[in-house]
Structure formats: structure tokens, C-alpha cells
Design a protein around this motif. Structure first.
Motif, PDB file in Angstrom:
ATOM      1  N   ARG A  81       0.816  -1.228   0.000  1.00  0.00           N
ATOM      2  CA  ARG A  81       0.000   0.000   0.000  1.00  0.00           C
ATOM      3  C   ARG A  81       0.845   1.272   0.000  1.00  0.00           C
ATOM      4  NH1 ARG A  81      -2.779  -2.189   4.965  1.00  0.00           N
ATOM      5  NH2 ARG A  81      -4.256  -3.734   4.209  1.00  0.00           N
ATOM      6  N   ALA A  82       2.165   1.110  -0.224  1.00  0.00           N
ATOM      7  CA  ALA A  82       3.063   2.274  -0.137  1.00  0.00           C
ATOM      8  C   ALA A  82       2.710   3.340  -1.173  1.00  0.00           C
ATOM      9  CB  ALA A  82       4.511   1.832  -0.308  1.00  0.00           C
ATOM     10  N   VAL A  83       2.136   2.925  -2.308  1.00  0.00           N
ATOM     11  CA  VAL A  83       1.828   3.881  -3.381  1.00  0.00           C
ATOM     12  C   VAL A  83       0.946   5.015  -2.857  1.00  0.00           C
ATOM     13  CG1 VAL A  83       0.833   4.113  -5.685  1.00  0.00           C
ATOM     14  CG2 VAL A  83       1.824   1.944  -4.984  1.00  0.00           C
ATOM     15  N   LYS A  84      -0.078   4.654  -2.113  1.00  0.00           N
ATOM     16  CA  LYS A  84      -1.004   5.686  -1.631  1.00  0.00           C
ATOM     17  C   LYS A  84      -0.648   6.176  -0.224  1.00  0.00           C
ATOM     18  CE  LYS A  84      -5.956   6.438  -0.795  1.00  0.00           C
ATOM     19  NZ  LYS A  84      -7.293   5.868  -1.038  1.00  0.00           N
ATOM     20  N   TYR A  85      -0.189   5.244   0.623  1.00  0.00           N
ATOM     21  CA  TYR A  85      -0.063   5.596   2.039  1.00  0.00           C
ATOM     22  C   TYR A  85       1.357   5.807   2.549  1.00  0.00           C
ATOM     23  CZ  TYR A  85      -5.005   4.410   2.465  1.00  0.00           C
ATOM     24  OH  TYR A  85      -6.367   4.388   2.338  1.00  0.00           O
ATOM     25  N   GLY A  86       2.355   5.456   1.720  1.00  0.00           N
ATOM     26  CA  GLY A  86       3.737   5.606   2.196  1.00  0.00           C
ATOM     27  C   GLY A  86       4.232   4.340   2.893  1.00  0.00           C
ATOM     28  N   VAL A  87       5.419   4.448   3.498  1.00  0.00           N
ATOM     29  CA  VAL A  87       6.087   3.270   4.074  1.00  0.00           C
ATOM     30  C   VAL A  87       6.063   3.350   5.604  1.00  0.00           C
ATOM     31  CG1 VAL A  87       7.534   2.958   2.035  1.00  0.00           C
ATOM     32  CG2 VAL A  87       8.331   4.437   3.883  1.00  0.00           C
ATOM     33  N   THR A  88       6.683   2.368   6.246  1.00  0.00           N
ATOM     34  CA  THR A  88       6.630   2.301   7.715  1.00  0.00           C
ATOM     35  C   THR A  88       7.072   3.615   8.361  1.00  0.00           C
ATOM     36  OG1 THR A  88       7.026  -0.076   7.625  1.00  0.00           O
ATOM     37  CG2 THR A  88       7.471   1.001   9.724  1.00  0.00           C
ATOM     38  N   ARG A  89       8.159   4.206   7.836  1.00  0.00           N
ATOM     39  CA  ARG A  89       8.683   5.460   8.410  1.00  0.00           C
ATOM     40  C   ARG A  89       7.583   6.523   8.578  1.00  0.00           C
ATOM     41  NH1 ARG A  89      13.653   7.263   8.408  1.00  0.00           N
ATOM     42  NH2 ARG A  89      14.356   5.890   6.755  1.00  0.00           N
TER      43      ARG A  89
END
Ligand SMILES: Cc1cc2nc3c(=O)[nH]c(=O)nc-3n(C[C@H](O)[C@H](O)[C@H](O)COP(=O)(O)OP(=O)(O)OC[C@H]3O[C@@H](n4cnc5c(N)ncnc54)[C@H](O)[C@@H]3O)c2cc1C
Length: 462
Positions: free
Chosen positions: A153-161
Motif C-alpha cells: 500500500r506504499a503507493v497511496k499511504y507511504g512506508v513504515t517510516r
């Protein structure tokens, strides 16, 4: 087994719950490797920590006696970062409690060893959402934080950081402190919290993490788009990203990878006739908004060469499709008789060039490269499969294929790892590509947190 200082061992036994400090051959082989098992080594002592105070005591003792310390979550990492060659291995997987849910500030504080699937279940059952979604759900949150895991879901929401608000840590030098804050904005000096994210256990041990949450999306629809070739599939992606569709996930895979997953799971995918696929997801709070997005995306993809657009709206079908996607790594591994991986990230518009290049290498070197990845954020997973190759031949081909792949990634202005980290496995490539000045600054940062170099020595850089 090398001798540990007897005073260290005696003090450690006093600090740790009885039976939770194990020595030498009391340590099971599970602790000698991570998920890819490329590095194999045993620690001299294993500590299974029960609480934050035990972690702090252990780190302080290791610092006092200069014993190398490697922290471990679930050991699902893919680059040897959680493998300890001698010294102490600190297992935090038993520390898996939710410490506090702060609904007013939309955040949650958890112990480091909570598994991603436990966290997700806890928040989703309360109508809340923790967006990072890396494929391995049994990984711990601290493992995800320490590798800055990305996922679907990084495309829309970003990564863990993007979801780490506050970290309580003990540094390698033994200082216990809280970094970041339970605040939505922060311009107060250097972001030390962000240095810990992605540091693979080399700077500090995470004792607890406060994570940002969102309201849970209520409508989720996926689209499966078959194509005649991988290049047309991937070339659609920049167009999609420029449109107003806002996909949550944009994954690509080729038919060969899909067939391994079908075999591995013993289940049929809704369609496996085409050469290449894009798998998209859309989510939101209203049916009409999500419908507008996926309809527009389907039209755009068909205009760009997709052969069809399968709408996957029910939870059952969505689970079937995404569980196949989630099994790709395991399925390739089961087919390969040994493999190594390349997790490069390149600018999104260069993914197609990189895939075409990887096929050229496959032909030129005669080694099978199975790939899939996160087309929406330029992160590819390429698995270099051993199949039936003799050991020496495989090692030679592997080294040459890696050299060519990493050189190509650099030429395209990419990076060695998009989301799995550097650890041991990618250290040489990282050292080769990262400017010496940057590595020098990283060493200075390490000394500032860990003046005696006890935490995860030899990982990421020398
Ligand atoms: C099948 C599969 C699919 C995957 N898919 C994805 C994906 O889609 N996206 C993605 O980003 N990743 C993916 N991964 C990688 C995954 O994100 C990592 O395996 C995971 O984050 C590691 O968590 P862990 O608890 O197993 O950590 P470990 O493997 O135990 O450790 C990983 C690193 O974290 C450090 N660490 C662990 N706990 C702490 C702590 N408390 N304090 C400081 N350092 C600590 C360790 O020292 C080590 O450096 C996948 C892995 C697998 C096996």
C-alpha cells in the motif's frame, strides 16, 4: 563455541528471567539464520527478553563487556541482518503487547515484538487502520521499523517510516530515551527517531513504538489487468499515477511467477492465460468515489493495451487474488532449489527498462530470474534461481548477474534496496554505490549512538 567472559555470563543470568538466557548448544538452529538463510551463524548466548528493563540491562552489560549484540524480531528478514556470528542474540518476539490505544490522537503504542498481523487485527477490529502492508505478516513491528518496510500500500499511504511517531529506545551506549513525539508535526532539531527507522538494529534497540493510525477504509476493490507483455503493462503505470485514480497498490507480475504461486498454493488464479498482469487496489470511504477511481483506471489501462479488466469486489475473491500475490516469494523459493534476491528501487518511469534488462541478463547468462514487484513505487523483487546448477557455476553466474543488475540500477538512478534493507547480503553492493562521504557520516552517526560498536557490528557497512 568461543568463551564468553564468565563475569559477563554471571551478571547476565542475574539480570534475565531464569531459563531465558541460553548458551552454546542450548540454542536452536532456527536462530542461526533468517528467512533466506544466505548467512548461517550461531550466537554464543541467546536472551529471550520479557520486558524493557531486561533489554536495557542486557544492552548495558554487552556495552560494559564489549559483547556484540544482535536484536531479533521474528527472523523473517531477507538479507542476514538478524544473524549473529558469536556474541549475544536478543530475541524480542515474546514482547508483543499493545501498551496503549490513543484514539483521540489516532495512535497506538506497542511493544517491539508484536507481529504485523496481531497489530492489524487489533486496530481493524476497532475501525482503525495501520496502512503499511509488507508481505510477511508474522514479522514484528520493530523488524518492520528497522528495515523501513514498504509493502503493497506504499503507493497511496507511504512506508513504515511515515507511521512512526515516537520510539522508546536504548542506544548501543546504554542510554534509554524517547525519540520523536506523539505529535503530528515536528520541526524540533534533528529527527533522531528517523535515524533509527531503517537502521537494522545498528544504532539502538527499540523498546516500544508509537504508530500513527487512520480511520479504516470501508470500501476496497481490486482490478486485475492482463497484458500481452510486461513492457506494456509497466508502461501503463506512470499514466495511472498521473491520473486522478489514486490507487492504493500497483503490483506487477509475469505469468511464470503466477504459475509457481498456483502450484505452490494448489489453487487457480482467476486468470492465468496472459503473459503479464497489473494488480491494482482502490480504497476509500464511499462506494461512488472508489467506483469512479477503478472505472477510470480500467478505461485508462484498456486504452494502454490491457486485454481486459477484472473487477474483484468481494472479500473472498480479493483474498484469493491477494493471497496468491502474497505467496510469490515462497512459491519462487519452493521452485528454485536455492535463490538470492535483488530488491532494487528505480524511478517509477524506469521499471520497464529494468525488467527488459533483467530478461536480457537471463538470456545472456543462462540463469532464471523470476521477478514481481511494486510497480507503483519502482521497487522490484528479482529472484536469481539456482535450479539444478552446480554450486560453482551458480555462484559465478550469481555474482555476474548481481553486478550487472546493480550497475543498471545505478545508471537509472536507483538504489540498492527499496524495502528489505542491506544487512550482510547487500553490504558489498551498498558500499560500492554509496559515496564514501555518506558512509563516513553514517559511521559517525553510529559512534554517536553506539560508541563501542556493539550493536549489529558488520551490518550495512564496515
Ligand atoms: C515472504 C516475505 C514477504 C515479504 N514482503 C515484504 C514486502 O512486501 N515489503 C517489505 O518491505 N518487506 C517485505 N518482507 C521483508 C519484511 O519486511 C521483513 O522480513 C521484516 O520487516 C523483518 O521483521 P522481523 O521481525 O522478522 O525482523 P528480523 O528479521 O528479526 O530483523 C530484521 C532487522 O530488524 C532489526 N530489529 C528487529 N527488532 C529490533 C528492535 N527491537 N530494535 C532494533 N532493531 C531491531 C534486526 O536487528 C534486523 O536488523 C518480506 C519478507 C518475507 C519473508
Amino acid at each position: 563455541v568461543p568463551e564468553l567472559n564468565p563475569e559477563f555470563s554471571a551478571e547476565l543470568k542475574k539480570a534475565i528471567t531464569e531459563g531465558k538466557a541460553l548458551f552454546g548448544d542450548q540454542i536452536s538452529e532456527d536462530y542461526a539464520h533468517d528467512e533466506l538463510a544466505l548467512a548461517m551463524a550461531f550466537p554464543d548466548v541467546l536472551v529471550i527478553a520479557a520486558c524493557a528493563d531486561e533489554i536495557v540491562d542486557t544492552v548495558r552489560l554487552c556495552n560494559k563487556y564489549r559483547v556484540p549484540l544482535v536484536v531479533r524480531g521474528s527472523g523473517t528478514g531477507l538479507c542476514g541482518a538478524a544473524v549473529a556470528s558469536g556474541g549475544l542474540l536478543l530475541d524480542l518476539s515474546g514482547m508483543n503487547r499493545v501498551l496503549e490505544l490513543d484514539e483521540d490522537n489516532l495512535c497506538i503504542r506497542v511493544e517491539p515484538g508484536i507481529m504485523l498481523m496481531e497489530l492489524t487485527e487489533y486496530v481493524e477490529s476497532r475501525g482503525l487502520f495501520y496502512p503499511p502492508d509488507p508481505g510477511e505478516k508474522t514479522a514484528t513491528i520493530a523488524g518492520n521499523i528497522s528495515t523501513n518496510a514498504g509493502g503493497m500500500r506504499a503507493v497511496k499511504y507511504g512506508v513504515t517510516r511515515d507511521y512512526v511517531r515516537e520510539l522508546e529506545v536504548v542506544t548501543g551506549s546504554g542510554d534509554r530515551l524517547t525519540l520523536g513525539g506523539r505529535v503530528a508535526k515536528n520541526s524540533s532539531g534533528y529527527s533522531l527517531k528517523d535515524l533509527i527507522v531503517g537502521s537494522e538494529g545498528t544504532l539502538a534497540v527499540i523498546l516500544s513504538a508509537t504508530l500513527k493510525l487512520l480511520p479504516l477504509p470501508t470500501v476496497i476493490v481490486s482490478l486485475l489487468l492482463p497484458y500481452d507483455d510486461i513492457q506494456s503493462a509497466i508502461e501503463t503505470v506512470p499514466k495511472l499515477m498521473r491520473s486522478k485514480c489514486a490507487p492504493t497498490a500497483v503490483e506487477f507480475f509475469e505469468r511464470s511467477t503466477l504459475l509457481y504461486a498456483e502450484d505452490y498454493l494448489g489453487k487457480k488464479f482467476p486468470d492465468s492465460k496472459s503473459a503479464a498482469y497489473l494488480l491494482l487496489t482502490f480504497d476509500g470511504q464511499s462506494e461512488s468515489e472508489v467506483e469512479r477511481e477503478y472505472t477510470e483506471a480500467a478505461e485508462l489501462c484498456i486504452d494502454a493495451g490491457a486485454l481486459d479488466a477484472f473487477i474483484i469486489a468481494t472479500e473472498e475473491r480479493r483474498d484469493a487474488v491477494w493471497s496468491a500475490r502474497g505467496a510469490f516469494l515462497e512459491a519462487i523459493k519452493a521452485s528454485a532449489g536455492g535463490m538470492d534476491e535483488c530488491d532494487v528501487v528505480v524511478p517509477r518511469a524506469k521499471v520497464a527498462d529494468f525488467i527488459v534488462f533483467s530478461h536480457e541478463i537471463e538470456r545472456k547468462l543462462g540463469i532464471r530470474l523470476s521477478s514481481f514487484g511494486h510497480a507503483g513505487d519502482g521497487n522490484l523483487h528479482i529472484y536469481l534461481c539456482r535450479d539444478k546448477m552446480p554450486d560453482t557455476e551458480y555462484r559465478e553466474k550469481l555474482a555476474e548477474a548481481f553486478r550487472l543488475l546493480y550497475e543498471k540500477a545505478r545508471e537509472l538512478r536507483g538504489k540498492v534496496s527499496g524495502e528489505h534493507g542491506i544487512g550482510l547480503a547487500k553490504k558489498d553492493w551498498f558500499m560500492l554505490q554509496e559515496p564514501a562521504v555518506s558512509v563516513g557520516i553514517m559511521r559517525s552517526i553510529k559512534s554517536a549512538f553506539d560508541k563501542n560498536y556493539i550493536l549489529n557490528p558488520g551490518k550495512i557497512f564496515d
